[in-house]
Motif scaffolding. Structure first.
Motif, PDB file in Angstrom:
ATOM      1  N   ARG A   5       0.823  -1.488   0.193  1.00 43.79           N
ATOM      2  CA  ARG A   5       0.253  -0.156  -0.132  1.00 43.79           C
ATOM      3  C   ARG A   5       0.755   1.076   0.231  1.00 43.79           C
ATOM      4  O   ARG A   5       0.776   2.496  -1.180  1.00 43.79           O
ATOM      5  N   LEU A   6       1.921   1.324   1.296  1.00 41.38           N
ATOM      6  CA  LEU A   6       3.022   2.448   0.756  1.00 41.38           C
ATOM      7  C   LEU A   6       3.929   2.972   0.037  1.00 41.38           C
ATOM      8  O   LEU A   6       3.679   3.688  -1.074  1.00 41.38           O
ATOM      9  N   ILE A   7       4.361   1.821  -1.286  1.00 37.63           N
ATOM     10  CA  ILE A   7       5.100   1.640  -2.429  1.00 37.63           C
ATOM     11  C   ILE A   7       3.502   1.759  -3.121  1.00 37.63           C
ATOM     12  O   ILE A   7       4.184   2.627  -4.542  1.00 37.63           O
ATOM     13  N   THR A   8       2.709   1.860  -3.357  1.00 41.56           N
ATOM     14  CA  THR A   8       2.031   2.089  -4.741  1.00 41.56           C
ATOM     15  C   THR A   8       0.774   3.090  -4.513  1.00 41.56           C
ATOM     16  O   THR A   8       0.130   3.914  -5.336  1.00 41.56           O
ATOM     17  N   ASP A   9       0.447   3.864  -3.297  1.00 42.90           N
ATOM     18  CA  ASP A   9       0.346   4.799  -3.411  1.00 42.90           C
ATOM     19  C   ASP A   9       0.205   6.141  -3.240  1.00 42.90           C
ATOM     20  O   ASP A   9       0.652   6.398  -1.475  1.00 42.90           O
ATOM     21  N   GLU A  10       0.512   6.599  -3.885  1.00 38.99           N
ATOM     22  CA  GLU A  10       1.304   7.978  -4.093  1.00 38.99           C
ATOM     23  C   GLU A  10       0.810   8.720  -2.568  1.00 38.99           C
ATOM     24  O   GLU A  10       2.107   9.488  -1.759  1.00 38.99           O
ATOM     25  N   ASP A  11      -0.141   9.061  -2.336  1.00 37.41           N
ATOM     26  CA  ASP A  11      -0.901  10.103  -1.353  1.00 37.41           C
ATOM     27  C   ASP A  11      -0.285   9.834  -0.060  1.00 37.41           C
ATOM     28  O   ASP A  11      -0.332  10.469   0.753  1.00 37.41           O
ATOM     29  N   LEU A  12      -0.618   8.244   0.657  1.00 37.12           N
ATOM     30  CA  LEU A  12      -0.513   7.514   1.587  1.00 37.12           C
ATOM     31  C   LEU A  12       0.873   7.690   2.156  1.00 37.12           C
ATOM     32  O   LEU A  12       1.529   8.249   2.914  1.00 37.12           O
ATOM     33  N   LEU A  13       1.895   7.029   1.082  1.00 32.69           N
ATOM     34  CA  LEU A  13       3.030   7.443   0.886  1.00 32.69           C
ATOM     35  C   LEU A  13       3.722   8.814   1.205  1.00 32.69           C
ATOM     36  O   LEU A  13       4.513   9.365   2.131  1.00 32.69           O
ATOM     37  N   LEU A  14       2.995  10.196   0.957  1.00 36.08           N
ATOM     38  CA  LEU A  14       3.625  10.513   1.128  1.00 36.08           C
ATOM     39  C   LEU A  14       2.825  12.202   2.662  1.00 36.08           C
ATOM     40  O   LEU A  14       3.298  12.259   3.674  1.00 36.08           O
ATOM     41  N   ARG A  15       1.795  11.679   2.802  1.00 37.99           N
ATOM     42  CA  ARG A  15       0.777  11.389   4.048  1.00 37.99           C
ATOM     43  C   ARG A  15       2.076  10.627   5.440  1.00 37.99           C
ATOM     44  O   ARG A  15       2.603  11.557   6.071  1.00 37.99           O
ATOM     45  N   GLU A  16       2.334   9.592   5.619  1.00 36.78           N
ATOM     46  CA  GLU A  16       3.569   9.027   5.698  1.00 36.78           C
ATOM     47  C   GLU A  16       4.911  10.056   6.105  1.00 36.78           C
ATOM     48  O   GLU A  16       5.267   9.752   7.063  1.00 36.78           O
ATOM     49  N   ARG A  17       5.232  10.389   5.057  1.00 38.08           N
ATOM     50  CA  ARG A  17       6.406  11.096   4.965  1.00 38.08           C
ATOM     51  C   ARG A  17       6.336  12.386   6.041  1.00 38.08           C
ATOM     52  O   ARG A  17       7.405  12.629   6.575  1.00 38.08           O
ATOM     53  N   GLN A  18       5.908  13.373   5.671  1.00 40.75           N
ATOM     54  CA  GLN A  18       5.062  14.412   6.022  1.00 40.75           C
ATOM     55  C   GLN A  18       4.413  13.624   7.641  1.00 40.75           C
ATOM     56  O   GLN A  18       5.597  15.100   8.195  1.00 40.75           O
ATOM     57  N   VAL A  19       4.610  13.232   8.172  1.00 32.57           N
ATOM     58  CA  VAL A  19       4.049  12.285   9.507  1.00 32.57           C
ATOM     59  C   VAL A  19       5.653  11.869  10.019  1.00 32.57           C
ATOM     60  O   VAL A  19       6.084  12.774  11.121  1.00 32.57           O
ATOM     61  N   ALA A  20       6.393  11.936   9.710  1.00 36.11           N
ATOM     62  CA  ALA A  20       7.468  11.162  10.052  1.00 36.11           C
ATOM     63  C   ALA A  20       8.995  12.189   9.824  1.00 36.11           C
ATOM     64  O   ALA A  20       9.232  12.636  11.018  1.00 36.11           O
ATOM     65  N   GLU A  21       8.666  13.745   9.194  1.00 38.23           N
ATOM     66  CA  GLU A  21       9.134  14.221   9.352  1.00 38.23           C
ATOM     67  C   GLU A  21       8.534  15.680  10.368  1.00 38.23           C
ATOM     68  O   GLU A  21       9.595  15.977  11.087  1.00 38.23           O
ATOM     69  N   ARG A  22       7.357  15.382  10.992  1.00 37.18           N
ATOM     70  CA  ARG A  22       7.087  16.170  11.492  1.00 37.18           C
ATOM     71  C   ARG A  22       7.517  15.770  12.575  1.00 37.18           C
ATOM     72  O   ARG A  22       7.861  16.345  14.016  1.00 37.18           O
ATOM     73  N   LEU A  23       7.469  14.485  13.023  1.00 39.85           N
ATOM     74  CA  LEU A  23       8.345  13.936  14.553  1.00 39.85           C
ATOM     75  C   LEU A  23       9.002  13.955  14.269  1.00 39.85           C
ATOM     76  O   LEU A  23      10.561  14.354  15.533  1.00 39.85           O
ATOM     77  N   ARG A  24      10.669  13.798  13.112  1.00 38.34           N
ATOM     78  CA  ARG A  24      11.657  14.322  13.180  1.00 38.34           C
ATOM     79  C   ARG A  24      11.943  15.272  13.834  1.00 38.34           C
ATOM     80  O   ARG A  24      12.702  15.562  14.950  1.00 38.34           O
ATOM     81  N   ASN A  25      10.576  15.987  13.607  1.00 38.84           N
ATOM     82  CA  ASN A  25      11.625  17.520  13.749  1.00 38.84           C
ATOM     83  C   ASN A  25      11.233  17.384  15.551  1.00 38.84           C
ATOM     84  O   ASN A  25      12.054  18.653  15.733  1.00 38.84           O
ATOM     85  N   MET A  26      10.827  17.263  15.973  1.00 34.46           N
ATOM     86  CA  MET A  26       9.995  17.732  17.367  1.00 34.46           C
ATOM     87  C   MET A  26      10.475  16.806  17.940  1.00 34.46           C
ATOM     88  O   MET A  26      10.690  17.584  18.982  1.00 34.46           O
TER      89      MET A  26
END
Length: 133
Positions: free
Chosen positions: A87-108
């Motif tokens: 699902r992650l590698i085929t759904d661009e929107d899902l992957l983008l959202r997950e990467r954004q969440v991960a970036e926010r967590l890293r920043n926090m």
């Protein structure tokens, strides 16, 4: 970002992913793959996408080597994680959202680490006994 080191590391992760003899190796590799899809480079995402059939094979055909309940449960977990990776590698929107969440967590995390290192317990006044505090 050394190309040689990247190739070595990717090969090791994929070797563990394909190591069907030890379910725990497969599980750990899949956890790392998911983490790197969310936090790693675009190159990693592309490399995983080229190996999508390996992931699909885990989802559809992975079988327990042993008859122990623990092995059967782990196989079920591997199949679920494979479905999640697909699902992650085929759904661009899902992957983008997950990467954004991960970036926010890293920043926090980075911000809280900075806050902790800048905390000075001696900079706050301490109420003395009998002084109303």
């Amino acid at each position: 970002h050394d190309n040689f080191q990247y190739k070595k590391l990717f090969a090791m992760v994929w070797k563990r992913f394909k190591h069907d003899g030890i379910v725990l190796h497969v599980q750990k590799a899949m956890i790392l793959i998911e983490y790197l899809l969310k936090n790693g480079s675009n190159r990693f995402i592309l490399d995983v996408r080229t190996r999508m059939e390996d992931i699909r094979d885990k989802k559809d055909n992975y079988k327990a080597r042993g008859k122990k309940l623990k092995d059967i449960e782990r196989v079920t977990q591997v199949k679920r994680k494979a479905a999640r990776l697909l699902r992650l590698i085929t759904d661009e929107d899902l992957l983008l959202r997950e990467r954004q969440v991960a970036e926010r967590l890293r920043n926090m995390k980075q911000q809280s680490a900075v806050d902790c290192t800048s905390f000075d317990p001696f900079s706050y006044p301490i109420a003395e006994e009998g002084m109303g505090g």
